[in-house]
Design a protein around this motif. Structure first.
Motif, PDB file in Angstrom:
ATOM      1  N   LYS A 185       7.431  -9.515 -10.344  1.00 45.20           N
ATOM      2  CA  LYS A 185       7.536 -10.972  -8.780  1.00 45.20           C
ATOM      3  C   LYS A 185       6.923 -10.027  -7.614  1.00 45.20           C
ATOM      4  O   LYS A 185       6.518  -8.999  -6.892  1.00 45.20           O
ATOM      5  CB  LYS A 185       8.757 -11.886  -8.207  1.00 45.20           C
ATOM      6  CG  LYS A 185       9.025 -12.213  -9.275  1.00 45.20           C
ATOM      7  CD  LYS A 185      10.876 -13.567  -9.026  1.00 45.20           C
ATOM      8  CE  LYS A 185      10.725 -14.460 -10.774  1.00 45.20           C
ATOM      9  NZ  LYS A 185      12.193 -14.571 -10.119  1.00 45.20           N
ATOM     10  N   GLU A 186       5.617 -10.813  -6.706  1.00 45.21           N
ATOM     11  CA  GLU A 186       4.920 -10.101  -5.770  1.00 45.21           C
ATOM     12  C   GLU A 186       5.668  -9.766  -4.440  1.00 45.21           C
ATOM     13  O   GLU A 186       5.546  -8.748  -3.802  1.00 45.21           O
ATOM     14  CB  GLU A 186       3.449 -10.857  -5.757  1.00 45.21           C
ATOM     15  CG  GLU A 186       2.399 -10.786  -6.511  1.00 45.21           C
ATOM     16  CD  GLU A 186       1.575 -11.763  -6.605  1.00 45.21           C
ATOM     17  OE1 GLU A 186       1.483 -12.421  -5.630  1.00 45.21           O
ATOM     18  OE2 GLU A 186       0.933 -11.564  -7.637  1.00 45.21           O
ATOM     19  N   LYS A 187       6.533 -10.933  -4.497  1.00 45.56           N
ATOM     20  CA  LYS A 187       7.327 -10.811  -3.588  1.00 45.56           C
ATOM     21  C   LYS A 187       8.620  -9.800  -3.214  1.00 45.56           C
ATOM     22  O   LYS A 187       9.176  -9.772  -2.245  1.00 45.56           O
ATOM     23  CB  LYS A 187       8.150 -12.436  -3.274  1.00 45.56           C
ATOM     24  CG  LYS A 187       9.474 -12.585  -4.348  1.00 45.56           C
ATOM     25  CD  LYS A 187      10.467 -13.789  -3.940  1.00 45.56           C
ATOM     26  CE  LYS A 187      11.752 -13.625  -4.623  1.00 45.56           C
ATOM     27  NZ  LYS A 187      12.441 -12.570  -5.201  1.00 45.56           N
ATOM     28  N   ASP A 188       8.596  -8.876  -4.340  1.00 45.72           N
ATOM     29  CA  ASP A 188       9.084  -7.591  -4.118  1.00 45.72           C
ATOM     30  C   ASP A 188       8.364  -6.773  -3.954  1.00 45.72           C
ATOM     31  O   ASP A 188       9.347  -5.230  -4.050  1.00 45.72           O
ATOM     32  CB  ASP A 188      10.161  -7.355  -5.177  1.00 45.72           C
ATOM     33  CG  ASP A 188      11.359  -8.692  -5.713  1.00 45.72           C
ATOM     34  OD1 ASP A 188      11.769  -9.461  -4.936  1.00 45.72           O
ATOM     35  OD2 ASP A 188      11.145  -9.156  -6.915  1.00 45.72           O
ATOM     36  N   ASP A 189       7.794  -6.572  -3.998  1.00 45.48           N
ATOM     37  CA  ASP A 189       7.060  -5.407  -2.974  1.00 45.48           C
ATOM     38  C   ASP A 189       5.383  -5.724  -2.048  1.00 45.48           C
ATOM     39  O   ASP A 189       4.702  -5.370  -3.119  1.00 45.48           O
ATOM     40  CB  ASP A 189       5.882  -4.685  -4.674  1.00 45.48           C
ATOM     41  CG  ASP A 189       5.802  -3.392  -4.597  1.00 45.48           C
ATOM     42  OD1 ASP A 189       6.168  -2.523  -3.342  1.00 45.48           O
ATOM     43  OD2 ASP A 189       5.277  -2.593  -5.325  1.00 45.48           O
ATOM     44  N   ASN A 190       5.588  -6.490  -0.936  1.00 48.30           N
ATOM     45  CA  ASN A 190       4.944  -6.800  -0.124  1.00 48.30           C
ATOM     46  C   ASN A 190       4.008  -7.298  -0.603  1.00 48.30           C
ATOM     47  O   ASN A 190       2.501  -7.080  -0.808  1.00 48.30           O
ATOM     48  CB  ASN A 190       4.148  -5.420   0.164  1.00 48.30           C
ATOM     49  CG  ASN A 190       5.437  -4.445   1.318  1.00 48.30           C
ATOM     50  OD1 ASN A 190       6.153  -5.358   1.497  1.00 48.30           O
ATOM     51  ND2 ASN A 190       5.747  -3.285   0.872  1.00 48.30           N
ATOM     52  N   GLY A 191       3.636  -8.741  -2.076  1.00 46.89           N
ATOM     53  CA  GLY A 191       3.032  -8.796  -1.733  1.00 46.89           C
ATOM     54  C   GLY A 191       2.188  -8.675  -3.956  1.00 46.89           C
ATOM     55  O   GLY A 191       0.906  -8.716  -3.852  1.00 46.89           O
ATOM     56  N   TYR A 192       2.908  -7.680  -4.162  1.00 48.33           N
ATOM     57  CA  TYR A 192       1.843  -6.511  -4.960  1.00 48.33           C
ATOM     58  C   TYR A 192       2.864  -6.774  -6.707  1.00 48.33           C
ATOM     59  O   TYR A 192       3.888  -6.604  -6.503  1.00 48.33           O
ATOM     60  CB  TYR A 192       1.360  -5.528  -4.846  1.00 48.33           C
ATOM     61  CG  TYR A 192       0.827  -4.726  -6.368  1.00 48.33           C
ATOM     62  CD1 TYR A 192      -0.805  -4.695  -6.123  1.00 48.33           C
ATOM     63  CD2 TYR A 192       1.572  -3.716  -6.315  1.00 48.33           C
ATOM     64  CE1 TYR A 192      -0.943  -4.061  -7.089  1.00 48.33           C
ATOM     65  CE2 TYR A 192       0.798  -3.087  -7.331  1.00 48.33           C
ATOM     66  CZ  TYR A 192      -0.363  -2.825  -7.281  1.00 48.33           C
ATOM     67  OH  TYR A 192      -0.867  -2.437  -8.605  1.00 48.33           O
ATOM     68  N   CYS A 193       1.710  -6.856  -7.306  1.00 47.30           N
ATOM     69  CA  CYS A 193       2.902  -6.648  -9.084  1.00 47.30           C
ATOM     70  C   CYS A 193       1.661  -5.237  -9.494  1.00 47.30           C
ATOM     71  O   CYS A 193       0.850  -5.348  -9.889  1.00 47.30           O
ATOM     72  CB  CYS A 193       3.016  -7.537  -9.924  1.00 47.30           C
ATOM     73  SG  CYS A 193       4.044  -8.345  -9.679  1.00 47.30           S
ATOM     74  N   PHE A 194       2.920  -4.189 -10.074  1.00 44.50           N
ATOM     75  CA  PHE A 194       1.653  -3.019 -10.881  1.00 44.50           C
ATOM     76  C   PHE A 194       1.567  -3.849 -12.134  1.00 44.50           C
ATOM     77  O   PHE A 194       2.633  -3.950 -13.199  1.00 44.50           O
ATOM     78  CB  PHE A 194       2.901  -2.091 -10.908  1.00 44.50           C
ATOM     79  CG  PHE A 194       1.861  -0.780 -11.656  1.00 44.50           C
ATOM     80  CD1 PHE A 194       0.616  -0.771 -11.400  1.00 44.50           C
ATOM     81  CD2 PHE A 194       2.442  -0.435 -12.493  1.00 44.50           C
ATOM     82  CE1 PHE A 194       0.328   0.471 -11.694  1.00 44.50           C
ATOM     83  CE2 PHE A 194       1.824   1.015 -13.287  1.00 44.50           C
ATOM     84  CZ  PHE A 194       0.260   0.729 -12.608  1.00 44.50           C
TER      85      PHE A 194
END
Length: 563
Positions: A448-457
């Protein structure tokens, strides 16, 4: 009057006459009573003086009264209203005790000492039972001639000694059994006449009274166990239903607080039962069933005959339309489930299970290979991947339960270098071909994007448009991998990516990236290579640093996106 009667009369006059005689109009009687007492004293004085004179003259003073001549004492006793009461008191005091009575009867009925002791023990075990009247052989009585003269011979009457049952006293210490009568007369003057009449009753009436008391005791002793049995039976009849009524089910008459308490109790019990069922299903039933299915399928797959032709195997399933180019090992599984997408096996990691592919990536999240509902689901290939020719990256998703290591749970061993060295090769099969893959990288990422400052690998792509984009992906992958495996990779390689759950933080993912063994390349991996080394600072999502309370050194690092 004798000293005993005098003492008794004085005792009654002192304790009872003052309170009772005036109420019952016995003043005239008392005058007569005092007169009798005076005459008795005068006679005693006269007899004493006569005896002294006779003694001085040497005359024997003992005189025998005729048997049929009543004494002055008896005469006065007939007029004395307390004489009957006194007589009954004396008789009660002279009544033999229970032990003496039992022993005397045993001596009368039995000859041997053993029979006497046995009879005594039996009676003493139930002392208030009705006496057993055994017939006694009467001995013939000698006849006598009255007055020693001529006349008709008559049989001498034999007076049988009455048998008294032992009264039921509170204590057998010799207390006067009529004390209760005296106390009753003192407390209830109005009933004195009836009690006085009862005191003058005959000896047979007295015996009947005592017998009645004993019968009452026997009835009580018989009723008590019966009442206890009735109570016990009623309790047994209540059983679980009675317990529910008393403790759980609101009934008419319950207070408001009691109704609330019972409702809360019932809800609590239901909640506990539901929780136990859910927990049992999660931690016992489902793991057992899932493990059993996986083991059964693995055993069947490993026993698939290789010498049989594909055509012969397909003829076993005439109603199934098989795809062209299917492998003989895939025929049976395809016949069972047409979503069959191949098999994955990792020697050394105990991963050995079938793969499926549906029209979306949600269907097999909660269904097994047989399409039965289960939270374990079934490992599946991304719905966008091409199984016949393979894409640049083929992604396989599978569950990793926190409470066990079924399915992809064993992938957690790749979190360490030692775990990797135990299983560096992955065997992957589609319905059309068998492959072997070498592991390149293992990393932790977010879903989920919220867990990495709005980013997903975005590791689950199918194909990249150009080599530069692929190289950028590999460069980002190198930042994230936990260690180097010594395996190289290039844009011409086809990748196999395994994705499962991780519990480093919420919604985390453990990803294993491998590449297919190249043509003419050895399938072996040198696990002693110096190129196998740990990454001292791998790149994690922001949520991982937050969970570990660490600073994210890659917070401002370049982000990779699929073009």
């Amino acid at each position: 009057m004798s000293d005993e009667n005098k003492g008794r009369s004085n005792y009654n006059a002192d304790d009872m006459i003052d309170n009772l005689f005036e109420e019952f109009g016995l003043n005239d009687f008392m005058k007569k009573f005092d007169s009798l007492m005076s005459d008795d004293k005068s006679k005693d004085t006269e007899d004493k003086s006569n005896n002294e004179e006779n003694v001085s003259e040497g005359i024997d003073t003992k005189e025998t009264e005729p048997e049929d001549q009543p004494s002055a004492e008896k005469t006065s006793a007939e007029d004395d209203p307390f004489a009957a009461l006194d007589r009954k008191t004396a008789e009660a005091k002279n009544t033999p005790s229970l032990t003496e009575t039992v022993k005397s009867h045993a001596d009368l009925y039995f000859d041997s000492e053993a029979d006497k002791e046995e009879s005594f023990d039996i009676v003493m075990q139930n002392p208030y039972a009705e006496p057993i009247n055994r017939p006694v052989e009467e001995e013939p009585q000698e006849s006598y001639e009255p007055d020693g003269g001529e006349g008709e011979y008559v049989e001498e009457p034999v007076e049988e000694e009455p048998y008294y049952s032992e009264p039921s006293y509170d204590s057998h210490d010799g207390d006067d059994p009529f004390d209760e009568l005296y106390d009753f007369a003192d407390s209830e003057p109005g009933t004195f006449e009836s009690e006085f009449s009862a005191a003058e009753s005959s000896e047979s009436d007295l015996d009947s009274m005592f017998d009645f008391d004993h019968k009452g005791f026997e009835e009580v002793s018989d009723i008590a166990p019966q009442a206890e049995n009735v109570y016990s039976n009623s309790e047994k009849k209540k059983g679980f239903k009675g317990w529910l009524t008393a403790n759980a089910i609101p009934v008419k008459g319950d207070s408001g607080g009691e109704v609330v308490r019972k409702i809360f109790f019932v809800v609590s019990i239901i909640t506990i039962i539901v929780c136990l069922c859910v927990l049992s299903n999660i931690y016992i039933i489902e793991p057992y069933r899932a493990g059993k299915d996986i083991s059964s399928m693995s055993e069947q797959n490993n026993n698939t005959p290789t010498e049989i032709s594909v055509q012969d195997e397909m003829e076993k399933y005439p109603d199934v339309d098989f795809p062209e180019g299917i492998l003989v090992s895939a025929v049976k599984w395809y016949a069972i489930n047409s979503d069959y997408a191949g098999w994955i096996k990792i020697p050394g990691a105990d991963v050995d299970c079938a793969l499926v592919q549906a029209d979306d990536n949600q269907y097999y999240l909660k269904r097994n290979f047989y399409k039965q509902s289960t939270r374990y689901g079934c490992p599946f290939v991304s719905c966008t991947n091409n199984l016949r020719t393979l894409d640049q990256n083929t992604t396989v998703f599978g569950h990793n339960m926190e409470n066990d290591d079924l399915l992809f749970g064993k992938l957690e061993q790749y979190l360490t270098v030692d775990g990797y060295k135990k299983a560096p090769i992955i065997e992957f099969s589609t319905p059309y071909a068998d492959y072997k893959c070498k592991i390149y990288a293992v990393f932790i990422t977010n879903s989920k994007e919220k867990d990495d400052n709005g980013y997903c690998f975005y590791y689950f792509f199918d194909n990249l448009r150009n080599t530069k984009n692929f190289d950028d992906y590999i460069r980002n992958l190198d930042q994230r991998k936990l260690y180097s495996t010594g395996v190289d990779i290039n844009a011409e390689d086809k990748l196999l990516t395994l994705s499962t759950c991780s519990y480093d933080f919420d919604d985390a993912r453990l990803v294993v990236v491998a590449r297919l063994v190249r043509p003419d390349e050895s399938e072996q991996v040198n696990i002693s290579s110096p190129d196998i080394r740990i990454n001292e600072s791998p790149r994690y999502p922001q949520a991982w640093y937050d969970a570990k309370k660490k600073t994210n050194p890659y917070k401002n690092a370049e982000l990779w996106y699929k073009d």
